[in-house]
Design an enzyme around this catalytic site. Structure first.
Site, PDB file in Angstrom:
ATOM      1  N   LYS A 309       0.831  -1.222   0.000  1.00 39.03           N
ATOM      2  CA  LYS A 309       0.000   0.000   0.000  1.00 39.03           C
ATOM      3  C   LYS A 309       0.862   1.268   0.000  1.00 39.03           C
ATOM      4  O   LYS A 309       0.524   2.251  -0.649  1.00 39.03           O
ATOM      5  CB  LYS A 309      -0.935   0.003   1.209  1.00 39.03           C
ATOM      6  CG  LYS A 309      -2.040  -1.057   1.113  1.00 39.03           C
ATOM      7  CD  LYS A 309      -3.021  -0.915   2.267  1.00 39.03           C
ATOM      8  CE  LYS A 309      -3.963  -2.104   2.307  1.00 39.03           C
ATOM      9  NZ  LYS A 309      -4.967  -2.011   3.352  1.00 39.03           N
ATOM     10  N   ASP A 350     -10.198   1.961   2.605  1.00 37.44           N
ATOM     11  CA  ASP A 350     -10.287   1.355   3.947  1.00 37.44           C
ATOM     12  C   ASP A 350     -10.973   2.319   4.916  1.00 37.44           C
ATOM     13  O   ASP A 350     -11.745   1.910   5.787  1.00 37.44           O
ATOM     14  CB  ASP A 350      -8.887   1.026   4.498  1.00 37.44           C
ATOM     15  CG  ASP A 350      -8.273  -0.179   3.802  1.00 37.44           C
ATOM     16  OD1 ASP A 350      -9.039  -1.012   3.276  1.00 37.44           O
ATOM     17  OD2 ASP A 350      -7.031  -0.294   3.781  1.00 37.44           O
TER      18      ASP A 350
HETATM   19  N1  LIG Z   1     -11.933  -5.776   7.366  1.00 37.59           N
HETATM   20  C1  LIG Z   1     -11.147  -5.232   6.457  1.00 37.59           C
HETATM   21  O1  LIG Z   1     -11.559  -4.764   5.394  1.00 37.59           O
HETATM   22  C2  LIG Z   1      -9.681  -5.149   6.746  1.00 37.59           C
HETATM   23  C3  LIG Z   1      -8.837  -4.364   5.957  1.00 37.59           C
HETATM   24  C4  LIG Z   1      -7.485  -4.300   6.280  1.00 37.59           C
HETATM   25  C5  LIG Z   1      -7.012  -5.045   7.352  1.00 37.59           C
HETATM   26  N2  LIG Z   1      -7.863  -5.792   8.105  1.00 37.59           N
HETATM   27  C6  LIG Z   1      -7.416  -6.576   9.279  1.00 37.59           C
HETATM   28  O2  LIG Z   1      -6.468  -5.838   9.983  1.00 37.59           O
HETATM   29  C7  LIG Z   1      -5.402  -6.688  10.382  1.00 37.59           C
HETATM   30  C8  LIG Z   1      -4.117  -5.906  10.398  1.00 37.59           C
HETATM   31  O3  LIG Z   1      -3.806  -5.497   9.081  1.00 37.59           O
HETATM   32  P1  LIG Z   1      -2.691  -4.408   8.800  1.00 37.59           P
HETATM   33  O4  LIG Z   1      -2.760  -4.082   7.365  1.00 37.59           O
HETATM   34  O5  LIG Z   1      -2.802  -3.300   9.769  1.00 37.59           O
HETATM   35  O6  LIG Z   1      -1.368  -5.248   9.132  1.00 37.59           O
HETATM   36  P2  LIG Z   1       0.021  -4.697   9.631  1.00 37.59           P
HETATM   37  O7  LIG Z   1       0.296  -3.354   9.079  1.00 37.59           O
HETATM   38  O8  LIG Z   1       0.986  -5.796   9.420  1.00 37.59           O
HETATM   39  O9  LIG Z   1      -0.175  -4.522  11.225  1.00 37.59           O
HETATM   40  C9  LIG Z   1      -0.369  -5.618  12.061  1.00 37.59           C
HETATM   41  C10 LIG Z   1      -0.731  -5.152  13.465  1.00 37.59           C
HETATM   42  O10 LIG Z   1      -1.032  -6.305  14.255  1.00 37.59           O
HETATM   43  C11 LIG Z   1      -0.166  -6.344  15.392  1.00 37.59           C
HETATM   44  N3  LIG Z   1       0.124  -7.729  15.729  1.00 37.59           N
HETATM   45  C12 LIG Z   1       0.459  -8.719  14.881  1.00 37.59           C
HETATM   46  N4  LIG Z   1       0.617  -9.866  15.550  1.00 37.59           N
HETATM   47  C13 LIG Z   1       0.389  -9.580  16.856  1.00 37.59           C
HETATM   48  C14 LIG Z   1       0.397 -10.353  18.036  1.00 37.59           C
HETATM   49  N5  LIG Z   1       0.692 -11.653  18.003  1.00 37.59           N
HETATM   50  N6  LIG Z   1       0.094  -9.761  19.202  1.00 37.59           N
HETATM   51  C15 LIG Z   1      -0.196  -8.444  19.241  1.00 37.59           C
HETATM   52  N7  LIG Z   1      -0.220  -7.637  18.169  1.00 37.59           N
HETATM   53  C16 LIG Z   1       0.067  -8.213  16.982  1.00 37.59           C
HETATM   54  C17 LIG Z   1       1.060  -5.591  14.966  1.00 37.59           C
HETATM   55  O11 LIG Z   1       1.760  -5.154  16.096  1.00 37.59           O
HETATM   56  P3  LIG Z   1       3.335  -4.788  16.005  1.00 37.59           P
HETATM   57  O12 LIG Z   1       3.379  -3.376  15.493  1.00 37.59           O
HETATM   58  O13 LIG Z   1       3.804  -4.923  17.389  1.00 37.59           O
HETATM   59  O14 LIG Z   1       3.948  -5.754  15.068  1.00 37.59           O
HETATM   60  C18 LIG Z   1       0.438  -4.435  14.155  1.00 37.59           C
HETATM   61  O15 LIG Z   1      -0.077  -3.451  15.002  1.00 37.59           O
HETATM   62  C19 LIG Z   1      -5.398  -7.823   9.372  1.00 37.59           C
HETATM   63  O16 LIG Z   1      -5.047  -9.002   9.996  1.00 37.59           O
HETATM   64  C20 LIG Z   1      -6.821  -7.873   8.831  1.00 37.59           C
HETATM   65  O17 LIG Z   1      -7.527  -8.940   9.425  1.00 37.59           O
HETATM   66  C21 LIG Z   1      -9.182  -5.856   7.810  1.00 37.59           C
END
Ligand SMILES: NC(=O)c1ccc[n+]([C@@H]2O[C@H](COP(=O)([O-])OP(=O)(O)OC[C@H]3O[C@@H](n4cnc5c(N)ncnc54)[C@H](OP(=O)(O)O)[C@@H]3O)[C@@H](O)[C@H]2O)c1
Length: 521
Positions: A309, A350
């Site tokens: 992105k 988003d």
């Molecule tokens: N519904 C929708 O349309 C939509 C759209 C986009 C995303 N999402 C959801 O949002 C989630 C995150 O996406 P993203 O794009 O933000 O990913 P990202 O940029 O990789 O961020 C992941 C986030 O999750 C945290 N995390 C990962 N594993 C963890 C754990 N074991 N314990 C605690 N925190 C943890 C990370 O913390 P750290 O910074 O400490 O690594 C970070 O804050 C996805 O899994 C998806 O399900 C949904």
């Protein structure tokens, strides 16, 4: 015979005649447009067996390619070239419309003469001269093509190589684009998937599908059902507009199912592909430049997901395209639109998707979020879009993240409070939004929020959408809290993308049904 089509061929790869007959019936029933009889899969190969198999193939009414592949080019069994050439000659005598022989073996006079003599006795039959590289790209694909065309101009050249990266497909597209007549240029492997679907748009002679995954005869081969159901193979033609989702990994993405279903529902001549772009900014850029430079491919819109992105934002900026102010503030583009004039523009859906899910879920107008205390768990890409949305609406946001520095950085940028995820101790907020990936399939027994911290006066929004009801949402429901599923955000953002792609509204019930049908749960 008419050749102005791209045949969807199904390989018949059985060890005996009975098995071949049953696969042929199945393939014909599934909608194959051509059969490829892979006689190298037969045990005890002999000319009589192949003649019988050709007769059985002809009973299906479908044209048949008879192949007896050299083991050095992906053949199943190590049969001698002399026998393989005899088998092909026998197949021609039995009425096969096409035989496929390796160009490397055709160069040997003995085999060449045998096949040409048989061809002379079957004036309607055609010879396919093929070359395969299972390791990677050919050293010089153009030279092999010219050699084949020069060796026997009436032959149909077929060049198949392994794409190690999606960007390896461009060579195949360029060869199809710079040549005409009957020829096939395809890429194997998952990275080659788009070459097999777009073969029809680019006028390739044939593309291959398996009846089911276990009968695939080449790495990454898709099933006929995927071709016909998901990608609507029948409706692809040179005017088809191409869309897709870029990410890595991408296999789990629901976007191809959703957008193809919505395009189909609206009767639009568009196809939506999964585009697995491995690597970082450089690979992303190469892919984008590659598709946009080749107008004949017809790419008009792209969804962009992890990890690209930020790269998409940079790409649109560098190209001098328009980035909507919202996407600039979020620092991420999840939708790229490509105009016919080569201009690109970047958007972020988003934000609208998430805010829409929240206000609908809480039964509020956007103004109702003003002053509301919201705990956002996570500080990644999804959190960023949601924090911007909530701050715009005037909510009081507190960001909790496992890596505190990331929470701090995000909080400082938008004037929020922050803390470590482990500091989450009490029901501090009216609304909790999980933007971490905790609880996502397959880790469905995990939750980022201890259930003791959930109270009935709260609302909980989990952006994770697979499963639609996460453990966090189950526990919130049990505690009497209001719940909002990530599916709602996902559906909203997909609908926004559809609008950007098509300038029209999508059918929400088709979209919702496709999401539910496609989820693992
Ligand atoms: N519904 C929708 O349309 C939509 C759209 C986009 C995303 N999402 C959801 O949002 C989630 C995150 O996406 P993203 O794009 O933000 O990913 P990202 O940029 O990789 O961020 C992941 C986030 O999750 C945290 N995390 C990962 N594993 C963890 C754990 N074991 N314990 C605690 N925190 C943890 C990370 O913390 P750290 O910074 O400490 O690594 C970070 O804050 C996805 O899994 C998806 O399900 C949904």
């Amino acid at each position: 015979m008419i050749f102005d089509m791209t045949y969807l061929a199904v390989p018949i790869a059985a060890k005996d005649l009975e098995g071949a007959r049953s696969q042929m019936r199945f393939a014909a029933g599934a909608g194959a447009e051509m059969l490829e009889l892979r006689t190298d899969y037969f045990e005890n190969l002999n000319v009589l067996l192949v003649r019988r198999a050709v007769e059985a193939a002809r009973e299906t009414g479908l044209p048949v390619i008879v192949t007896c592949r050299d083991v050095r080019e992906g053949g199943a069994r190590d049969y001698e070239t002399r026998l393989r050439a005899e088998v092909l000659a026998g197949a021609l005598k039995a009425g096969a419309q096409f035989v496929d022989f390796e160009y490397a073996n055709f160069a040997e006079t003995l085999h060449r003469e045998k096949i040409l003599a048989a061809l002379a006795g079957n004036s309607k039959a055609r010879l396919i001269l093929s070359a395969h590289d299972f390791k990677g790209r050919f050293e010089d694909i153009g030279r092999i093509y010219r050699q084949i065309a020069g060796a026997y101009p009436a032959a149909i050249p077929k060049l198949v190589y392994t794409a190690r990266h999606i960007n390896d497909c461009f060579e195949a597209f360029d060869l199809l684009n710079s040549t005409s007549g009957e020829r096939a240029v395809l890429c194997m492997g998952e990275a080659g998937l788009i070459s097999r679907i777009l073969a029809k748009k680019l006028g390739g002679f044939v593309t291959f599908a398996s009846v089911d995954q276990p009968t695939a005869t080449a790495p990454g081969q898709m099933t006929i059902e995927q071709f016909k159901g998901l990608y609507r193979y029948e409706s692809i033609d040179e005017k088809t507009e191409v869309y897709g989702v870029i990410g890595s990994p991408i296999g789990h993405s629901l976007s191809p199912a959703i957008h193809n279903a919505c395009f189909a529902g609206a009767g639009m001549n568009r196809v939506y592909l999964p585009l697995h772009v491995e690597g970082g900014a450089a690979e992303f850029e190469r892919f984008m430049d590659g598709v946009l430079r080749r107008d004949r491919l017809g790419f008009r819109g792209l969804s962009v997901t992890i990890p690209h992105k930020g790269h998409a934002l940079e790409f649109v900026r560098r190209r001098g395209g328009a980035v909507e102010p919202l996407a600039e503030r979020i620092g991420a583009v999840n939708t790229v639109i490509a105009g016919r004039d080569g201009r690109v523009s970047g958007y972020n859906t988003d934000y609208a998707g998430a805010l829409g899910a929240i206000v609908d879920g809480l039964g509020l107008e956007r103004a109702g979020l003003a002053g509301m205390s919201v705990a956002v768990l996570g500080a990644g890409g999804a959190a960023r879009a949601i924090v911007v949305g909530l701050c715009d609406a005037g909510a009081k946001v507190l960001i909790y993240n496992r890596t505190v520095e990331k929470a701090k950085k995000l909080a400082e940028e938008f004037g929020c409070a922050y803390a470590g995820l482990d500091e989450l101790k009490g029901p501090a907020a009216r609304l909790v939004v999980n933007c971490t990936s905790v609880g996502m399939y397959p880790h469905i027994h995990e939750t980022p929020l201890p259930k003791e911290l959930i109270t009935s006066g709260m609302a909980v929004f989990d952006t994770v959408y697979n499963p639609p009801e996460t453990l966090l949402l189950k526990q919130a429901k049990d505690a009497g809290a209001k719940t909002i599923s990530g599916m709602e955000m996902f559906i909203n953002q997909a609908a926004e993308q559809f609008k950007l792609f098509t300038h029209s509204e999508c059918n929400m019930s088709v979209l919702r049904k496709t999401v539910l049908d496609s989820l693992t749960f």
